[in-house]
Scaffold this motif. Structure first.
Motif, PDB file in Angstrom:
ATOM      1  N   UNK A   1       4.523   0.820  -0.501  1.00 12.75           N
ATOM      2  CA  UNK A   1       5.611   0.006  -0.205  1.00 12.75           C
ATOM      3  C   UNK A   1       6.425  -0.075   1.804  1.00 12.75           C
ATOM      4  N   UNK A   2       6.003   1.119   1.543  1.00 13.51           N
ATOM      5  CA  UNK A   2       6.571   2.000   2.484  1.00 13.51           C
ATOM      6  C   UNK A   2       5.342   2.928   3.589  1.00 13.51           C
ATOM      7  N   UNK A   3       4.751   2.453   3.295  1.00  6.71           N
ATOM      8  CA  UNK A   3       3.759   2.863   4.507  1.00  6.71           C
ATOM      9  C   UNK A   3       3.136   1.610   5.450  1.00  6.71           C
ATOM     10  N   UNK A   4       3.388   2.530   6.980  1.00  4.31           N
ATOM     11  CA  UNK A   4       3.063   1.379   7.938  1.00  4.31           C
ATOM     12  C   UNK A   4       4.713   2.261   8.872  1.00  4.31           C
ATOM     13  N   UNK A   5       5.229   2.560   8.369  1.00  6.39           N
ATOM     14  CA  UNK A   5       6.267   2.981   8.419  1.00  6.39           C
ATOM     15  C   UNK A   5       6.407   4.140   9.922  1.00  6.39           C
ATOM     16  N   UNK A   6       5.856   4.860  10.298  1.00  6.19           N
ATOM     17  CA  UNK A   6       5.801   5.858  10.895  1.00  6.19           C
ATOM     18  C   UNK A   6       4.023   5.185  11.605  1.00  6.19           C
TER      19      UNK A   6
ATOM     20  N   UNK B   1      11.465  10.019  -6.796  1.00  3.82           N
ATOM     21  CA  UNK B   1      10.197   9.201  -8.112  1.00  3.82           C
ATOM     22  C   UNK B   1      10.902   8.254  -8.942  1.00  3.82           C
ATOM     23  N   UNK B   2      12.123   8.249  -8.721  1.00  5.53           N
ATOM     24  CA  UNK B   2      13.033   7.474 -10.107  1.00  5.53           C
ATOM     25  C   UNK B   2      13.421   5.986  -8.765  1.00  5.53           C
ATOM     26  N   UNK B   3      13.687   6.317  -7.620  1.00  9.42           N
ATOM     27  CA  UNK B   3      14.618   5.712  -6.571  1.00  9.42           C
ATOM     28  C   UNK B   3      12.955   4.345  -6.205  1.00  9.42           C
ATOM     29  N   UNK B   4      11.622   5.097  -5.771  1.00  9.62           N
ATOM     30  CA  UNK B   4      10.662   4.332  -5.444  1.00  9.62           C
ATOM     31  C   UNK B   4       9.887   3.305  -7.028  1.00  9.62           C
ATOM     32  N   UNK B   5      10.480   4.040  -7.945  1.00  8.59           N
ATOM     33  CA  UNK B   5       9.951   3.109  -9.025  1.00  8.59           C
ATOM     34  C   UNK B   5      10.711   1.638  -8.771  1.00  8.59           C
TER      35      UNK B   5
END
Length: 733
Positions: free
Chosen positions: A275-280, A724-728
């Motif tokens: 879900x954070x892909x595309x930021x670069x 990892x905790x934040x991403x989950x």
């Protein structure tokens, strides 16, 4: 589990062993061989334990039932708890084996026997499995590196009187396995787990035996020990274990292929990063033709950016993703195509950026060191692009280097002069070397890690020496305080409320108290010497105030010679001022003459001047050297107080940060808890005492938020767990 990075030989002589003569000491070159080998073995053990968790976790994940799964999880816990003791025990046995080389061998030589597999059928199955596994491990090393080991044994025999062969050589595989088994004999794990641990020992320690023997032989050759022996042939790369080869032969300008476990780990991370892909992405008009750039092109772009990393004064101004995005935009405009980063590479970029966001916001890492570590974003990104095991393998050199730097900096204080501090300078050199020299060969991380471990090992040994001196001094001070309190008690019990000649009171308070103090410290309260000291004091008091007992004059005449001798001997043993002693005895003689005259009733008035008398109405308080005003609390907290419970959970070796005022704080390590009194002694990272508190005082500071425990868990591991905790959490919204 934190590894302290030190090798401290404990050369102890048992009570029943005679002190070895100077002739039995090791030659200097053998000491060098031993210390160099110990460093390599220690690094191999660290790699073993760093990877043991991953291996056992993988086995637990593949377990067919809950029983097997619990077995592996319990083994992981047991290894974590006993890791340090196993490492220490292994190295201690290694040092003891080398010490044994310096002793004369008075036993009959025995031939080593091959394993008798028929006899092994009589031993329990577990023992059989272990013995067969060990024999196979030893045989593999001997077949692969036996030539170099044989040369080492020959050179050792040229230096020492004790004969050694490959089986008794302290660096031989049989002895190394023996040290490991002995050090881990308390591991409460099943045989299948023991066999896994033995395979890890073979993979991370024995697989590098060729380096061990080559360096030892080179040291001996350099000092002229049998240089004419034919050199051992170099071991083929294919002979090495895949793990060792991967670390030493890092790919140049190529991405390391993923093995199955690394691929699974990284795939799990990629799912979280979707879900954070595309930021670069370059900032171009919509509809532009998209063309991904290769990993090698990405590495070239990062190497370009690496030259423009800002100085440590402002690491927060360097946004990695933003800088890369701007660079991609310029490349895209020049080429007319929208150049984007591939999905896997972008995931690595996002993950590294988030890891460094945690690191630069971490309260444990000192600000001055954050600035330096922040400059490592691009080198760490490049190595992660090249080798995805960076995220899954705890022993990865780049990851370990980051962790070791953070661990060494744990005790860094805000007031430290970082421009002059050797640790800061060394870390700064590492950062600059990576920025200047790291292009696409990760081998530089292994080199820098080895150098940094050697540096911190030296630093740690110096600080531990000073720490031990601090502990010894504090324990001595506490014992002296205990003795002082006891002497005060016995003196007050005998003097308080009495009216006695001033000279006697002064003699007891200023002189005899020192005699009792030394006696209590040296001999103890249960000793005959302590009882004799008390009896001398009692006899002195009675001799100047006999209270008219029957036959007092006769008793006094009999008592005085022995009393004076006991006083004189005691004061001499305490090195009391001889001039003051002489003055005391002159006055004491006059007192005894006066008492005898009074007892004889020769006249109504004494024939000697009346001595100055004093009434002891206040408790005697003996002064302590370097006595300081107490800064402790004036009240007692209840036993179940939250602050007090927190303090009692503190362990030796833990780091805390204590806020001194609004602008400054002190980082220090708990080095000793002194009983009685329960004083907590803290030192700085050099081992020097900086703070002393009682449990009550610490509890009060904890309650008002002025003290906190510093988390000494590995920095990268904490950062990865947090990310990892934040991403989950983000994926479940």
């Amino acid at each position: 589990m934190h590894i302290d990075g030190k090798v401290v030989p404990l050369h102890k002589t048992s009570d029943d062993q005679a002190t070895p003569s100077p002739l039995a000491r090791l030659p200097v070159v053998l000491t060098q061989v031993r210390d160099k080998a110990a460093l390599q073995l220690k690094q191999g053990l660290q790699a073993l334990f760093d990877n043991a968790d991953d291996t056992l976790f993988e086995m637990a994940d593949k377990a067919q039932n809950n029983v097997d799964q619990n077995t592996f999880f319990e083994a992981m816990r047991d290894l974590r708890l006993k890791r340090k003791s196993i490492e220490r025990g292994f190295l201690q046995r290694f040092f003891e084996a080398f010490d044994g080389l310096g002793q004369y061998d008075t036993s009959e030589p025995t031939l080593s026997k091959a394993v008798d597999y028929e006899a092994l059928a009589l031993v329990p199955n577990d023992e059989l499995e272990r013995t067969v596994a060990l024999d196979a491990m030893v045989a593999k090393v001997l077949s692969r590196d036996g030539f170099a080991l044989g040369q080492l044994s020959t050179r050792l025999n040229a230096l020492i009187s004790r004969r050694v062969d490959d089986a008794s050589n302290p660096m031989g595989p049989a002895m190394l396995c023996d040290y490991f088994l002995e050090a881990g004999r308390d591991l409460g794990v099943e045989i299948k787990v023991k066999l896994i641990i033995l395979k890890l020992f073979e993979k991370y320690v024995l697989s590098d035996a060729d380096h061990l023997y080559a360096e030892a032989n080179q040291l001996l050759i350099a000092t002229g020990v049998l240089p004419e022996l034919k050199a051992a042939p170099a071991r083929r790369t294919s002979d090495r274990s895949s793990a060792s080869a991967g670390e030493r032969q890092a790919p140049a300008a190529s991405v390391k292929p993923l093995d199955e476990s690394v691929q699974e780990m990284f795939a799990a991370l990629q799912e979280l990063l979707l879900h954070v892909r595309g930021s670069v992405a370059p900032k171009l008009e919509a509809g532009s033709e998209v063309q991904p750039i290769s990993t090698n092109d990405l590495l070239r772009l990062l190497s370009h950016l690496q030259q423009y990393v800002p100085e440590p004064s402002s690491p927060e101004d360097f946004d990695l993703r933003n800088q890369l995005e701007q660079l991609l935009t310029r490349v895209s405009v020049k080429s007319g195509k929208s150049r984007v980063v591939g999905g896997m590479d972008e995931d690595v970029i996002n993950l590294i950026a988030m890891l460094f966001e945690f690191i630069l916001d971490d309260r444990v890492l000192p600000d001055s060191l954050k600035a330096l570590i922040g400059r490592l974003q691009i080198p760490m990104l490049k190595v992660a692009v090249l080798d995805k095991s960076f995220f899954s393998r705890g022993s990865h050199p780049a990851r370990r280097l980051l962790n070791e730097i953070a661990s060494a900096a744990l005790g860094w204080g805000a007031r430290d002069d970082h421009q002059r501090d050797a640790l800061y300078v060394r870390i700064e050199q590492i950062v600059q070397r990576l920025l200047n020299d790291f292009v696409d060969d990760p081998a530089i991380f292994s080199e820098l890690l080895a150098e940094f471990l050697a540096f911190t090992g030296d630093e740690r040994r110096r600080s531990e020496l000073l720490e031990q001196r601090t502990r010894d001094a504090e324990e001595g001070r506490a014992k002296a305080e205990q003795a002082r309190q006891r002497v005060q008690e016995v003196m007050n019990a005998r003097l308080l409320g009495k009216t006695l000649p001033e000279v006697v009171v002064r003699l007891l308070q200023e002189a005899w108290s020192k005699v009792l103090l030394l006696t209590w410290l040296k001999q103890g309260e249960a000793s005959a010497e302590w009882q004799a000291g008390l009896q001398t004091m009692d006899e002195l008091i009675w001799s100047v105030d006999p209270q008219d007992p029957v036959d007092a004059r006769l008793k006094l005449l009999e008592l005085v010679p022995g009393l004076l001798k006991a006083l004189r001997d005691g004061l001499a043993s305490a090195a009391f001022d001889p001039f003051a002693t002489s003055e005391f005895f002159s006055q004491l003689e006059l007192l005894h003459v006066q008492v005898l005259q009074q007892l004889a009733k020769r006249s109504a008035e004494p024939q000697t001047p009346v001595p100055a008398m004093v009434e002891v109405v206040e408790e005697i308080v003996l002064s302590a050297p370097h006595e300081r005003l107490s800064d402790e609390t004036t009240f007692e907290l209840p036993a179940d107080d939250a602050g007090l419970l927190w303090v009692r959970d503190l362990h030796i070796g833990q780091w805390v940060e204590i806020r001194e005022d609004e602008d400054s704080s002190l980082r220090c390590k708990l080095t000793a808890i002194i009983e009685p009194g329960g004083k907590y002694i803290f030192v700085n990272r050099t081992g020097m005492k900086v703070l002393e508190r009682t449990a009550q005082a610490l509890a009060v500071e904890f309650r008002r938020g002025a003290v906190r425990l510093l988390d000494d868990a590995l920095l990268f591991d904490r950062a990865l767990a947090s990310v990892i905790g934040n991403l989950r959490r983000m994926t479940t919204r």
